[in-house]
Design a protein around this motif. Structure first.
Motif, PDB file in Angstrom:
ATOM      1  N   PHE A  92     -24.494  -2.621 -34.574  1.00  0.00           N
ATOM      2  CA  PHE A  92     -23.852  -2.770 -33.317  1.00  0.00           C
ATOM      3  C   PHE A  92     -25.147  -2.696 -32.306  1.00  0.00           C
ATOM      4  CE2 PHE A  92     -22.685  -1.468 -28.921  1.00  0.00           C
ATOM      5  CZ  PHE A  92     -21.577  -2.656 -28.820  1.00  0.00           C
ATOM      6  N   SER A  93     -25.080  -3.684 -31.397  1.00  0.00           N
ATOM      7  CA  SER A  93     -26.045  -3.964 -30.567  1.00  0.00           C
ATOM      8  C   SER A  93     -25.585  -4.902 -29.456  1.00  0.00           C
ATOM      9  CB  SER A  93     -27.673  -4.700 -30.680  1.00  0.00           C
ATOM     10  OG  SER A  93     -27.331  -5.960 -31.173  1.00  0.00           O
ATOM     11  N   VAL A  94     -25.977  -5.017 -28.065  1.00  0.00           N
ATOM     12  CA  VAL A  94     -25.322  -5.946 -27.198  1.00  0.00           C
ATOM     13  C   VAL A  94     -25.501  -7.299 -27.458  1.00  0.00           C
ATOM     14  CG1 VAL A  94     -25.317  -6.383 -24.723  1.00  0.00           C
ATOM     15  CG2 VAL A  94     -25.764  -4.168 -25.192  1.00  0.00           C
ATOM     16  N   THR A  95     -26.472  -7.764 -28.135  1.00  0.00           N
ATOM     17  CA  THR A  95     -26.709  -9.076 -28.384  1.00  0.00           C
ATOM     18  C   THR A  95     -25.384  -9.265 -29.693  1.00  0.00           C
ATOM     19  OG1 THR A  95     -28.912  -8.792 -27.901  1.00  0.00           O
ATOM     20  CG2 THR A  95     -28.155 -10.719 -29.480  1.00  0.00           C
ATOM     21  N   ALA A  96     -25.778  -8.560 -30.847  1.00  0.00           N
ATOM     22  CA  ALA A  96     -24.533  -8.839 -31.811  1.00  0.00           C
ATOM     23  C   ALA A  96     -23.238  -8.600 -31.462  1.00  0.00           C
ATOM     24  CB  ALA A  96     -24.721  -7.540 -32.803  1.00  0.00           C
ATOM     25  N   PHE A  97     -23.029  -8.074 -30.286  1.00  0.00           N
ATOM     26  CA  PHE A  97     -21.652  -7.894 -29.682  1.00  0.00           C
ATOM     27  C   PHE A  97     -21.292  -9.146 -29.072  1.00  0.00           C
ATOM     28  CE2 PHE A  97     -18.582  -6.296 -26.414  1.00  0.00           C
ATOM     29  CZ  PHE A  97     -17.694  -6.194 -27.233  1.00  0.00           C
ATOM     30  N   LEU A  98     -22.106  -9.450 -27.974  1.00  0.00           N
ATOM     31  CA  LEU A  98     -21.833 -10.501 -26.944  1.00  0.00           C
ATOM     32  C   LEU A  98     -21.720 -11.804 -27.748  1.00  0.00           C
ATOM     33  CD1 LEU A  98     -23.251  -9.284 -23.641  1.00  0.00           C
ATOM     34  CD2 LEU A  98     -20.951  -9.577 -24.189  1.00  0.00           C
ATOM     35  N   VAL A  99     -22.774 -12.226 -28.720  1.00  0.00           N
ATOM     36  CA  VAL A  99     -23.177 -13.477 -29.289  1.00  0.00           C
ATOM     37  C   VAL A  99     -21.780 -13.921 -30.095  1.00  0.00           C
ATOM     38  CG1 VAL A  99     -24.374 -14.865 -30.697  1.00  0.00           C
ATOM     39  CG2 VAL A  99     -25.634 -13.596 -28.741  1.00  0.00           C
ATOM     40  N   PRO A 100     -21.316 -13.249 -30.810  1.00  0.00           N
ATOM     41  CA  PRO A 100     -20.030 -13.717 -31.388  1.00  0.00           C
ATOM     42  C   PRO A 100     -18.622 -13.727 -30.526  1.00  0.00           C
ATOM     43  CG  PRO A 100     -20.978 -11.927 -32.839  1.00  0.00           C
ATOM     44  CD  PRO A 100     -21.780 -11.977 -31.364  1.00  0.00           C
ATOM     45  N   LEU A 101     -18.561 -13.433 -29.649  1.00  0.00           N
ATOM     46  CA  LEU A 101     -17.386 -13.332 -28.590  1.00  0.00           C
ATOM     47  C   LEU A 101     -17.839 -14.418 -27.847  1.00  0.00           C
ATOM     48  CD1 LEU A 101     -16.839  -9.641 -27.350  1.00  0.00           C
ATOM     49  CD2 LEU A 101     -15.319 -11.125 -28.893  1.00  0.00           C
ATOM     50  N   ALA A 102     -19.029 -14.876 -27.334  1.00  0.00           N
ATOM     51  CA  ALA A 102     -19.294 -15.980 -26.742  1.00  0.00           C
ATOM     52  C   ALA A 102     -19.103 -17.004 -27.345  1.00  0.00           C
ATOM     53  CB  ALA A 102     -20.701 -15.839 -26.176  1.00  0.00           C
TER      54      ALA A 102
END
Length: 138
Positions: free
Chosen positions: A87-97
């Motif tokens: 988990f990281s902010v990048t790993a969380f937001l990039v797939p959702l985006a």
């Protein structure tokens, strides 16, 4: 024309939220776009792009369903990332985006209010005002 703008805004919203994470920590300009995207972005991408547009009742239905759908997808993504210890902010937001961008250009999921409209068909009275049959049954 308006549908294309809405699709474009929904498709770009995740990447705007991701870019906002580059701002200094604690700034409302950082957490507000991320919060709005995580709470509404993926759900609106799934529900809003309707071919015929949305009727007034369906717009309310789409916004009412967008938050639970978005939060469910975000929970699934976060849980998966925690389970694989990545988990990281990048790993969380990039797939959702990426998901929101891809889905925004597909037709939206059908909504009941979008197909039936806000007016009841003529002769379909409410169950409360029907005459009861013999015996007064329910």
């Amino acid at each position: 024309m308006t549908q294309n703008r809405i699709r474009g805004v929904v498709a770009v919203s995740g990447w705007v939220a991701f870019a906002a994470t580059l701002l200094p920590g604690g700034s409302p300009l950082r957490w507000l776009p991320v919060l709005l995207f995580v709470c509404l972005g993926p759900g609106l991408a799934l529900l809003h792009p309707q071919r015929q547009g949305l009727r007034p009742g369906a717009r309310l239905e789409a916004f009412a369903l967008a938050a639970p759908i978005s939060l469910s997808l975000a929970s699934l993504a976060a849980t998966f990332l925690f389970l694989v210890e990545g988990f990281s902010v990048t790993a969380f937001l990039v797939p959702l985006a990426a998901f929101s961008t891809a889905v925004a250009f597909l037709p939206g999921l059908p909504l009941p209010a979008a197909t039936r409209g806000a007016v009841e068909p003529e002769g379909a009275g409410s169950f409360r005002f029907r005459k009861r049959g013999p015996g007064g049954g329910r």
